[in-house]
Design a protein around this motif. Structure first.
Motif, PDB file in Angstrom:
ATOM      1  N   ARG A 218      10.020 -42.539  34.766  1.00  0.00           N
ATOM      2  CA  ARG A 218       9.045 -41.092  34.022  1.00  0.00           C
ATOM      3  C   ARG A 218       9.721 -39.959  35.012  1.00  0.00           C
ATOM      4  N   ALA A 219      10.387 -39.238  33.233  1.00  0.00           N
ATOM      5  CA  ALA A 219      11.080 -38.167  33.411  1.00  0.00           C
ATOM      6  C   ALA A 219      10.349 -37.031  33.611  1.00  0.00           C
ATOM      7  N   ASN A 220      11.010 -35.783  34.704  1.00  0.00           N
ATOM      8  CA  ASN A 220      10.255 -34.716  35.275  1.00  0.00           C
ATOM      9  C   ASN A 220      11.007 -33.707  35.391  1.00  0.00           C
ATOM     10  N   SER A 221      10.435 -32.581  35.029  1.00  0.00           N
ATOM     11  CA  SER A 221      11.331 -31.543  34.936  1.00  0.00           C
ATOM     12  C   SER A 221      10.715 -29.765  35.614  1.00  0.00           C
TER      13      SER A 221
ATOM     14  N   SER B 215      16.012 -29.287  35.657  1.00  0.00           N
ATOM     15  CA  SER B 215      15.986 -30.120  36.523  1.00  0.00           C
ATOM     16  C   SER B 215      15.560 -32.189  36.126  1.00  0.00           C
ATOM     17  N   VAL B 216      16.319 -32.838  36.427  1.00  0.00           N
ATOM     18  CA  VAL B 216      16.012 -33.538  35.421  1.00  0.00           C
ATOM     19  C   VAL B 216      16.835 -34.775  36.524  1.00  0.00           C
ATOM     20  N   PRO B 217      15.716 -36.026  36.779  1.00  0.00           N
ATOM     21  CA  PRO B 217      16.886 -37.146  37.390  1.00  0.00           C
ATOM     22  C   PRO B 217      17.664 -37.601  37.229  1.00  0.00           C
TER      23      PRO B 217
ATOM     24  N   PHE C  92      19.477 -37.201  32.633  1.00  0.00           N
ATOM     25  CA  PHE C  92      20.829 -36.495  32.942  1.00  0.00           C
ATOM     26  C   PHE C  92      21.931 -37.045  31.920  1.00  0.00           C
ATOM     27  N   GLU C  93      22.495 -38.200  32.916  1.00  0.00           N
ATOM     28  CA  GLU C  93      23.362 -38.212  32.449  1.00  0.00           C
ATOM     29  C   GLU C  93      23.081 -39.599  30.675  1.00  0.00           C
ATOM     30  N   PHE C  94      22.385 -39.797  30.642  1.00  0.00           N
ATOM     31  CA  PHE C  94      21.722 -40.857  29.428  1.00  0.00           C
ATOM     32  C   PHE C  94      22.224 -39.864  28.030  1.00  0.00           C
ATOM     33  N   VAL C  95      21.705 -38.190  28.309  1.00  0.00           N
ATOM     34  CA  VAL C  95      21.674 -37.327  27.469  1.00  0.00           C
ATOM     35  C   VAL C  95      22.985 -36.832  26.731  1.00  0.00           C
ATOM     36  N   GLY C  96      23.700 -37.408  28.270  1.00  0.00           N
ATOM     37  CA  GLY C  96      25.128 -36.981  27.451  1.00  0.00           C
ATOM     38  C   GLY C  96      25.429 -35.913  28.783  1.00  0.00           C
ATOM     39  N   GLY C  97      24.969 -35.390  30.065  1.00  0.00           N
ATOM     40  CA  GLY C  97      25.454 -34.688  30.559  1.00  0.00           C
ATOM     41  C   GLY C  97      25.824 -32.930  29.418  1.00  0.00           C
ATOM     42  N   PHE C  98      26.361 -32.072  30.277  1.00  0.00           N
ATOM     43  CA  PHE C  98      26.339 -30.646  30.041  1.00  0.00           C
ATOM     44  C   PHE C  98      27.875 -30.363  28.972  1.00  0.00           C
ATOM     45  N   PRO C  99      27.543 -29.983  27.931  1.00  0.00           N
ATOM     46  CA  PRO C  99      28.769 -30.179  27.276  1.00  0.00           C
ATOM     47  C   PRO C  99      30.017 -29.711  27.890  1.00  0.00           C
TER      48      PRO C  99
END
Length: 79
Positions: free
Chosen positions: A5-8, A55-57, A61-68
């Motif tokens: 479950r993703a939370n933000s 703020s996400v787990p 965050f890593e699954f969506v590629g992190g920060f560009p």
């Protein structure tokens, strides 16, 4: 199968206008208006600025590629 479950969340935006926060300088004109508009935008449209925390787990965050790899608006570029 494991489901995550993703939370933000966001925090209220505020600018430190203490003498220490301003390095002894004057309070910039309109600074409280900036705070008000940023918080109003977040409450009304669910569009917080990156300064208000993303703020996400970690695994999400890593699954969506992190920060560009860019120095400005990196939070805006997240999918």
């Amino acid at each position: 199968i494991t489901y995550w479950r993703a939370n933000s969340c966001t925090f209220q935006f505020g600018i430190d206008t203490s003498p220490e926060g301003l390095n002894g300088g004057a309070v910039p004109p309109g600074i409280r208006a900036v705070e008000f508009v940023a918080n109003f935008r977040t409450r009304m449209f669910s569009l917080p600025y990156g300064d208000q925390v993303l703020s996400v787990p970690k695994h999400i965050f890593e699954f969506v590629g992190g920060f560009p790899d860019q120095c400005l608006m990196e939070d805006y570029e997240l999918p």
